[in-house]
Design a protein around this motif. Structure first.
Motif, mmCIF file in Angstrom:
data_model
loop_
_atom_site.group_PDB
_atom_site.id
_atom_site.type_symbol
_atom_site.label_atom_id
_atom_site.label_comp_id
_atom_site.label_asym_id
_atom_site.label_seq_id
_atom_site.Cartn_x
_atom_site.Cartn_y
_atom_site.Cartn_z
ATOM 1 N N LYS A 195 0.843 -1.198 0.000
ATOM 2 C CA LYS A 195 0.000 0.000 0.000
ATOM 3 C C LYS A 195 0.880 1.252 0.000
ATOM 4 C CE LYS A 195 -4.176 -1.783 2.282
ATOM 5 N NZ LYS A 195 -5.154 -1.542 3.391
ATOM 6 N N ASP B 17 1.912 4.821 -0.925
ATOM 7 C CA ASP B 17 1.063 5.993 -1.159
ATOM 8 C C ASP B 17 1.927 7.248 -1.308
ATOM 9 O OD1 ASP B 17 -1.206 7.547 -1.430
ATOM 10 O OD2 ASP B 17 -1.955 7.180 0.607
ATOM 11 N N SER C 56 4.451 7.297 1.696
ATOM 12 C CA SER C 56 3.939 6.610 2.876
ATOM 13 C C SER C 56 3.560 5.169 2.546
ATOM 14 C CB SER C 56 2.705 7.335 3.430
ATOM 15 O OG SER C 56 3.006 8.669 3.761
ATOM 16 N N ARG D 288 1.263 2.613 3.751
ATOM 17 C CA ARG D 288 0.091 2.607 4.638
ATOM 18 C C ARG D 288 -0.054 1.298 5.415
ATOM 19 N NH1 ARG D 288 -0.783 7.899 5.149
ATOM 20 N NH2 ARG D 288 -1.250 8.909 3.164
ATOM 21 N N GLN E 66 2.481 1.443 8.146
ATOM 22 C CA GLN E 66 2.049 2.493 9.079
ATOM 23 C C GLN E 66 0.938 1.982 10.012
ATOM 24 O OE1 GLN E 66 0.566 5.979 7.081
ATOM 25 N NE2 GLN E 66 0.240 7.124 8.969
ATOM 26 N N LEU F 197 -4.773 7.121 -0.304
ATOM 27 C CA LEU F 197 -5.597 6.652 0.814
ATOM 28 C C LEU F 197 -6.992 7.247 0.727
ATOM 29 C CD1 LEU F 197 -5.789 5.309 3.733
ATOM 30 C CD2 LEU F 197 -5.204 7.593 4.581
ATOM 31 N N ASP G 20 -8.944 3.955 0.748
ATOM 32 C CA ASP G 20 -8.169 2.770 1.158
ATOM 33 C C ASP G 20 -8.451 1.574 0.264
ATOM 34 O OD1 ASP G 20 -6.253 1.437 2.672
ATOM 35 O OD2 ASP G 20 -7.689 0.786 4.191
ATOM 36 N N TYR H 185 -3.342 1.604 -4.799
ATOM 37 C CA TYR H 185 -2.088 2.229 -4.361
ATOM 38 C C TYR H 185 -1.084 2.113 -5.504
ATOM 39 C CZ TYR H 185 -3.972 2.702 0.325
ATOM 40 O OH TYR H 185 -4.738 3.092 1.396
#
Length: 407
Positions: free
Chosen positions: A187, A189, A227, A229, A232, A352, A357, A371
């Motif tokens: 994912k 981003d 990022s 995700r 994270q 996102l 998402d 993504y």
């Protein structure tokens, strides 16, 4: 010197004059301070020497550091000198030998990044992210409208536009999986942001008030806070971003002087909660917001137009909060605005939000995207209203995703 019309679409005319650092094919190891004018780069140090400028020592450096550290008076005086050189026809013949076509030079990170902080200051982004991460719960955390939320990133992985971004490795775990797994992020981003570059340092234990913002911030650039995700979501319990964001942050090769954006000043959105005195900008003579019109493109296809004018917290408030505990500033400190998102779907500054998402994929000529995929190239651009109907362009930020090398 190449002539351009004075029309409003000239993004890099004499009203702008962003700074960068470049090298040429015949001297690839020599870095020089440059000033962009239209589609050319002025060798600022060579021009200063030829014109007998008192600012030669600052402009002949191989990075922006000495000029940034020289302080606001020097920033103003050097900008006035450059504007005169590039606007007065009498200087054109003298300056022509020091102009290099933009497409014939290599651009570098223009200053050494000292510390890096990233904020979370768009109410639209925070509401969207909160709704995704906490469905059915309260989107905004209780502190959000009382202080600019931020985190410290890794200065050593701030890279200049055009640098490839390697897909990061890390742990991830879905809510239903019994154990985490390790591997490349699935994912990956982007976060479309605006970066603020600190020039003049501050003393340790002395906070920087709102009114001193211009005394310390040298200029503005675009910033992509890449990022991961999935990494994270697993690691950010409870301390927040770490490996999910420290692998790369891309910035533009050009730093636009703060003064070039004077005509873009706007009032920030109305605040719905009373602010503590050190953040209260209600009585400030100069509005703290900026009308920056951003564009996000993936593989050349525009996917979003985030409006920076909607940001709840201003750059001056972010700086004041960042130093209120006595933390000092250093020349080369960089701080990001946080993801810029507006109220409309096509104004969201991250995948996102744009795909919720992954529930609502983007449809691009290169295929659907939830993504980023390997090979995808992301480009951020922006412009702001300038004086007398002109437009001020910010240097673009581009990065291409390359595969993880694995272990």
């Amino acid at each position: 010197m190449p002539e351009r019309s004075s029309g409003g679409d000239d993004l890099f005319g004499p009203h702008n004059l962003p700074y960068g650092v470049f090298s040429t094919a015949d001297e690839p190891g020599r870095r020089r301070l440059g000033v962009r004018i239209h589609d050319d780069v002025l060798d600022a140090g060579a021009a200063a020497h030829a014109l007998g400028s008192p600012y030669e020592a600052l402009l002949a450096a191989d990075s922006l550091g000495p000029l940034m550290a020289a302080g606001r008076t020097a920033w103003r005086d050097v900008r006035r000198a450059l504007t005169a050189w590039l606007s007065v026809p009498a200087h054109h013949a003298e300056l022509r030998p020091f102009l290099h076509p933009l497409d014939a030079v290599t651009l570098h990170l223009p200053y050494e990044v000292a510390d890096y902080v990233d904020f979370y200051s768009s109410e639209h982004h925070a509401n969207n992210a909160g709704s995704i991460f906490r469905p059915g719960g309260v989107a905004l955390t209780p502190n959000w409208k009382h202080l600019p939320v931020g985190y410290h990133g890794r200065a050593g992985t701030v890279v200049v536009s055009g640098t490839d971004v390697v897909r990061p490795m890390g742990q991830r775990k879905t809510p239903t999986a019994p154990q985490p797994v390790f591997g490349p992020s699935t994912k990956l981003d982007i976060e479309a942001e605006v970066g603020f570059v600190v020039g003049a340092p501050s003393r340790h234990s002395e906070p920087v008030p709102l009114a001193a913002f211009r005394d310390h911030v040298f200029g503005v650039c675009l910033l992509n806070d890449w990022s991961a995700r999935d990494i994270q979501a697993w690691e950010g319990q409870p301390l927040g971003p770490f490996l999910a964001k420290s692998f790369a942050t891309s910035v533009s090769a050009w730093v636009t002087p703060l003064e070039a954006l004077d005509a873009a000043r706007v009032a920030p959105p109305a605040r719905s909660e009373p602010l503590l005195p050190y953040l209260d900008d209600a009585g400030d003579e100069e509005p703290g917001g900026l009308d920056l019109r951003m564009t996000v493109s993936i593989n050349g296809e525009e996917v979003s137009r985030p409006p920076y004018a909607t940001m709840y917290w201003t750059a001056a408030q972010q700086l004041a909060h960042m130093t209120i505990n006595g933390a000092s500033l250093r020349t080369g400190d960089l701080y990001g605005s946080g993801t810029v998102s507006g109220p409309a779907r096509d104004e969201r500054g991250s995948l996102l939000e744009l795909t919720w998402d992954g529930e609502d994929p983007l449809v691009l000529p290169t295929g659907k995207r939830t993504y980023l995929e390997d090979g995808d190239e992301v480009t951020l651009t922006a412009w702001a209203p300038g004086p007398d109907g002109t437009k001020v362009g910010l240097g673009e930020v581009t990065g291409r995703v390359t595969p993880s090398p694995g272990l």
